[in-house]
Design an enzyme around this catalytic site. Structure first.
Site, mmCIF file in Angstrom:
data_model
loop_
_atom_site.group_PDB
_atom_site.id
_atom_site.type_symbol
_atom_site.label_atom_id
_atom_site.label_comp_id
_atom_site.label_asym_id
_atom_site.label_seq_id
_atom_site.Cartn_x
_atom_site.Cartn_y
_atom_site.Cartn_z
ATOM 1 C CB ALA A 64 10.898 -5.905 2.606
ATOM 2 N N GLY A 103 7.587 -8.196 6.117
ATOM 3 C CA GLY A 103 9.096 -8.336 6.763
ATOM 4 C C GLY A 103 9.057 -7.772 8.121
ATOM 5 C CD GLU A 106 8.489 -12.510 6.255
ATOM 6 O OE1 GLU A 106 8.648 -11.402 5.555
ATOM 7 O OE2 GLU A 106 8.434 -13.479 5.642
ATOM 8 C CD GLU A 126 4.882 -10.074 3.237
ATOM 9 O OE1 GLU A 126 3.682 -10.346 3.590
ATOM 10 O OE2 GLU A 126 5.988 -10.100 3.989
HETATM 11 N N1 3HC Z 1 8.930 0.239 1.600
HETATM 12 C C1 3HC Z 1 9.458 1.359 0.912
HETATM 13 N N2 3HC Z 1 8.738 2.563 1.211
HETATM 14 C C2 3HC Z 1 7.284 2.420 2.153
HETATM 15 C C3 3HC Z 1 7.062 1.261 2.564
HETATM 16 C C4 3HC Z 1 7.909 -0.079 2.277
HETATM 17 N N3 3HC Z 1 7.589 -1.010 2.904
HETATM 18 N N4 3HC Z 1 5.752 1.369 3.112
HETATM 19 C C5 3HC Z 1 5.546 2.652 3.006
HETATM 20 N N5 3HC Z 1 6.580 3.268 2.439
HETATM 21 C C6 3HC Z 1 6.495 4.798 2.042
HETATM 22 C C7 3HC Z 1 5.375 4.978 1.002
HETATM 23 O O1 3HC Z 1 5.579 4.683 -0.324
HETATM 24 C C8 3HC Z 1 5.148 6.602 1.283
HETATM 25 O O2 3HC Z 1 6.306 7.309 0.676
HETATM 26 P P1 3HC Z 1 5.985 8.899 -0.105
HETATM 27 O O3 3HC Z 1 5.609 9.378 1.210
HETATM 28 O O4 3HC Z 1 7.153 8.945 -0.469
HETATM 29 O O5 3HC Z 1 4.741 8.632 -0.894
HETATM 30 C C9 3HC Z 1 5.398 6.569 2.745
HETATM 31 O O6 3HC Z 1 6.209 5.341 3.101
HETATM 32 C C10 3HC Z 1 4.438 6.663 3.804
HETATM 33 O O7 3HC Z 1 3.592 5.671 3.253
HETATM 34 P P2 3HC Z 1 1.867 5.918 3.369
HETATM 35 O O8 3HC Z 1 1.445 6.987 2.447
HETATM 36 O O9 3HC Z 1 1.414 4.552 2.729
HETATM 37 O O10 3HC Z 1 1.619 6.030 4.727
HETATM 38 P P3 3HC Z 1 0.403 5.534 5.739
HETATM 39 O O11 3HC Z 1 0.438 6.113 7.076
HETATM 40 O O12 3HC Z 1 -1.036 5.825 5.096
HETATM 41 O O13 3HC Z 1 0.569 3.850 5.848
HETATM 42 C C11 3HC Z 1 1.655 1.765 5.959
HETATM 43 C C12 3HC Z 1 1.650 3.509 6.459
HETATM 44 C C13 3HC Z 1 0.413 1.270 6.448
HETATM 45 C C14 3HC Z 1 2.620 1.064 6.475
HETATM 46 C C15 3HC Z 1 1.514 1.488 4.474
HETATM 47 O O14 3HC Z 1 2.671 2.615 4.169
HETATM 48 C C16 3HC Z 1 1.971 0.248 4.035
HETATM 49 O O15 3HC Z 1 0.969 -0.500 4.143
HETATM 50 N N6 3HC Z 1 3.119 -0.004 3.441
HETATM 51 C C17 3HC Z 1 3.327 -1.369 2.834
HETATM 52 C C18 3HC Z 1 3.410 -2.360 3.844
HETATM 53 C C19 3HC Z 1 3.944 -3.503 3.017
HETATM 54 O O16 3HC Z 1 3.327 -4.042 1.974
HETATM 55 N N7 3HC Z 1 4.600 -4.374 3.525
HETATM 56 C C20 3HC Z 1 5.198 -5.502 2.977
HETATM 57 C C21 3HC Z 1 6.535 -5.216 2.040
HETATM 58 S S1 3HC Z 1 6.894 -6.763 1.190
HETATM 59 C C22 3HC Z 1 7.705 -7.658 2.286
HETATM 60 O O17 3HC Z 1 7.903 -7.221 3.402
HETATM 61 C C23 3HC Z 1 8.559 -8.675 1.794
HETATM 62 C C24 3HC Z 1 9.002 -9.656 2.904
HETATM 63 O O18 3HC Z 1 8.198 -10.748 3.135
HETATM 64 C C25 3HC Z 1 10.426 -10.291 2.469
#
Ligand code: 3HC
Ligand code: NAI
Length: 702
Positions: A64, A103, A106, A126
């Site tokens: 998400a 997400g 998912e 998450e």
């Molecule tokens: N939403 C919004 N922005 C995100 C994002 C997300 N899910 N994931 C990454 N970004 C952004 C980062 O903030 C970063 O922004 P910036 O360049 O402005 O600083 C940019 O994308 C690149 O991210 P990274 O620097 O972390 O890049 P990497 O290549 O090192 O890693 C990744 C990529 C493995 C995808 C890592 O970004 C990551 O782990 N992201 C989060 C994943 C996550 O937690 N997903 C679950 C979200 S909650 C959810 O899905 C709820 C659902 O169940 C309803």
């Protein structure tokens, strides 16, 4: 006009829905709306019999869109879109590359089939944001992989690789890293020809578990997840998956997801997600700042830190030359690295041949001649200025022009160290934390002359060795240890005022700190901090200041290494036990100083120690030794065991309310005196103006 994030084409009777939302294809409102629309179009189009969902760029959906959290929800929700995919009368195939996370996974689970390239990873992280999978993940994953495997994935939040996901049933097919789109289209064709039909995960039977499974599972994770709210809610969701049908399970998941989303814990952990990425965003440094590639590293000093730093580099395939003037120490350093790698082999995390390849990266020497071609030299010798300066004179004489010369000092003045060289612009502090191959924090200490290029290169090097590099200014103790001084000062004073060491430690660990200050002192060695205090000329004129720690160190009670410190230890054990001798010593000192001892409640202990951190953090910000408050949070969470679910000391202050913190600090000043509790102007001003530390702009350069 910006291009649409979701498009559709049809080939070989398969509709290909492509999402392109850089950088990580987060499932933002525009993506969800685009998906809903293109799904309807694909389902209605007679030219297509199946649908492939694929992402452009570096990854399948990474989840998400976290930037939308905390803002008003906008339809369609992710759940709506996934219900549409699930109910699609045409077969849907998720085509996964990169990382399908949260997400994102998912969404893949809502598709009827999943194909991925071998380098892909999938996970539900998450819980690392204080949340639980809220778009059906807690209901679908257990139906595919069973309750226990699903719980393990969701509670750790760690992704698994495609091979493991194929084995446990998340993926249906894994292909070599070539043309995923073509492979997915052909896979969809194959499924259609075979008449495999739609395999809706939501319709699979509920997973079965044995009697008492959930109670046992909760007991198993209790220690590891202490203080975090999301894990138990995840267990409740999986229990619902086992006990109810999909629709009811989804309702329960929805309620618990909403509770997580509204929690301060999740706000704190989301703050850290962005804070950890913001550390590299510094005024004056951007993508175009020149950076020096680091391909070879030298380490001077092969003790605790030198060996750990060498291993941290070797673990990411960097060749290391380790130098020590003491041959015995050099051999011990090499042996300790070998031992640490052997543990990895025993745990099955490394093969014997990988260990051998890593050891081959290490050269040991007593000759600076071996440093002449290295890109980076990191000094980790004894904490004595004269010795450090000798080492830096040698580095200056032997290292090539352009090499970065770094010191791992924890207390000494980086500018004075740099002065020993004719190139202070190349000198920087790289302050690792012990054990250096494990701890993720790296303080990058900017000296007065350190060039921007060297700072930018140090940030890149930090990333290269899997650390979170935070740039800080050159003051005593830098950011982390300077604040730690305020924190332990209070815990020392509390001993004299009547709180026993174990009571103080219990109060702070119950609050969420990984360890209490007295246990930390015994682990790090009371002799180490004693020597540092001896060297300082700016200590307060206060007979109580670190009195107990000083007396214990002078009595040879150094902590775990001598079997006695603030606590006592049974032979071979690391469990701290209260020691009546220490209790008597503390009581006698309180009496000698005329201090009225009293029973101190746990919340007062916590406030004294944590507010001391906040006060020092505010001073650091005022003086410009940290660029922004969130950098301080990252340091304390990653280097000092501050509870992640409280977001770090500065965010914690914001969450408590700066007016409340300010008032309490004023009360402490009135009770305990101005010496330690004079409220910083920054705290006062923000409290009065209703501002926050998180929004405080801070200095432009530390
Ligand atoms: N939403 C919004 N922005 C995100 C994002 C997300 N899910 N994931 C990454 N970004 C952004 C980062 O903030 C970063 O922004 P910036 O360049 O402005 O600083 C940019 O994308 C690149 O991210 P990274 O620097 O972390 O890049 P990497 O290549 O090192 O890693 C990744 C990529 C493995 C995808 C890592 O970004 C990551 O782990 N992201 C989060 C994943 C996550 O937690 N997903 C679950 C979200 S909650 C959810 O899905 C709820 C659902 O169940 C309803
Ligand atoms: P240590 O005592 O374990 O190792 C120091 C090593 O330096 C010894 O092997 C010694 O033989 C070698 N050495 C001494 N003088 C030398 C010289 N002139 N040339 C080459 N080698 C020399 O010390 P430790 O704990 O590894 O600390 C090293 C540095 O790291 C210190 O500056 C310390 O403040 C800092 N540090 C220590 C941390 C810790 O937890 N131990 C944490 C962060 C920083």
């Amino acid at each position: 006009m910006p291009s649409l994030p979701v498009t559709m084409t049809i080939t070989s009777r398969v509709a290909i829905i492509t999402v392109d939302n850089p950088p990580v294809n987060a499932l933002s409102h525009a993506v969800r709306a685009g998906l809903a629309k293109q799904l309807s179009v694909a389902v209605a189009d007679d030219a297509a019999d199946a649908i492939v969902l694929i992402c452009a760029g570096r990854t399948f959906f990474a989840g998400a869109d976290i930037t939308e959290f905390g803002k008003p929800a906008r339809d369609p929700s992710l759940r709506d879109v996934l219900a549409q995919i699930d109910a699609s009368p045409k077969l849907t195939v998720a085509a996964i590359h990169g990382t399908a996370l949260g997400g994102g996974l998912e969404t893949a689970l809502a598709c009827h089939h999943r194909i991925a390239v071998a380098s892909a990873k999938v996970g539900l992280p998450e819980s690392q944001l204080g949340l639980l999978p809220g778009a059906g993940g807690t209901q679908r994953l257990p139906r595919l992989v069973g309750a226990e495997a699903a719980l393990d994935m969701m509670i750790s939040g760690n992704p698994i690789n495609a091979g493991a996901a194929l084995d446990n049933g998340i993926l249906d097919r894994v292909i070599a890293d070539d043309d995923l789109q073509a492979a997915a289209v052909s896979y969809a064709g194959e499924l259609l020809r075979q008449g495999t039909g739609l395999r809706r995960v939501s319709q699979l039977p509920s997973p079965e578990v044995g009697d008492g499974f959930f109670d046992e599972y909760s007991a198993k994770i209790k220690r590891r997840t202490r203080g975090f709210e999301a894990p138990e809610r995840i267990v409740a969701c999986v229990r619902a998956a086992c006990e109810h049908d999909f629709a009811r399970g989804l309702e329960i998941e929805g309620e618990l997801f909403a509770a997580c989303m509204a929690s301060t814990q999740s706000a704190a952990m989301r703050h850290l997600f962005f804070a950890e990425r913001a550390v590299a965003k510094l005024p004056g440094i951007d993508r175009n700042t020149p950076r020096r590639p680091i391909e070879t590293v030298g380490v001077v000093g092969s003790g605790t830190m030198g060996a750990g730093i060498a291993l941290a580099c070797m673990n990411v395939n960097l060749p290391v030359v380790m130098l020590d003037t003491d041959a015995g120490a050099l051999a011990r350093g090499r042996a300790s690295i070998e031992k640490l790698l052997a543990v990895q082999v025993d745990k099955g995390r490394l093969t014997a041949s990988m260990r051998d390849a890593r050891m081959e990266l290490l050269t040991t020497t007593d000759d600076y001649g071996a440093f002449s071609e290295l890109d980076l030299a990191i000094e980790a010798v004894f904490e004595t200025m004269a010795i450090k300066q000798t080492v830096f004179r040698a580095l200056d004489a032997h290292c090539k022009p352009g090499a970065i010369l770094a010191t791992n000092t924890s207390t000494l003045d980086v500018d004075l160290i740099a002065k020993a060289t004719a190139r202070p612009e190349d000198v920087v502090g790289l302050h690792f934390f012990s054990p250096a191959h494990v701890m993720r924090l790296l303080e990058i200490v900017r000296g007065r002359a350190t060039s921007i290029e060297v700072i930018a290169s140090s940030l890149s090097f930090g990333k290269q060795v899997n650390k979170i590099g935070v740039v800080v200014g050159n003051c005593f103790g830098f950011v982390g240890n300077r604040m730690f001084y305020g924190y332990t000062r209070e815990s020392q004073l509390l001993l004299l005022e009547g709180a026993a060491p174990e009571i103080i430690d219990q109060a702070l660990t119950d609050w969420g700190m990984a360890m209490g200050p007295n246990a930390v002192g015994d682990l790090a060695g009371l002799d180490v901090s004693y020597k540092v205090r001896q060297e300082r000329t700016d200590l307060p004129d206060d007979p109580r200041y670190f009195l107990i720690a000083t007396l214990l160190a002078e009595a040879g009670r150094y902590g775990q290494k001598t079997g006695k410190g603030t606590y006592r230890y049974e032979a071979g054990s690391r469990t701290p036990l209260p020691d009546p001798e220490v209790q008597a010593l503390i009581a006698a000192e309180s009496a000698r100083l005329g201090i009225q001892r009293r029973t101190i409640p746990a919340d007062e202990i916590v406030e004294r120690c944590i507010y001391a951190l906040i006060v020092e953090g505010c001073r650091i910000l005022e003086e410009g030794f940290a660029v922004k408050a969130s950098d301080i949070d990252v340091i304390w969470v990653n280097g000092y065991g501050f509870p992640r679910y409280r977001g770090g000391p500065m965010l914690y202050a914001d969450l408590v309310g700066l007016d409340k913190v300010y008032r309490r600090v004023c009360e402490f000043r009135d009770i305990h005196g101005e010496q330690y509790w004079q409220p910083p102007a920054l705290l006062r001003d923000l409290a009065r103006s209703g501002g926050s530390l998180a929004a405080y702009p801070g200095a432009t350069t530390p």
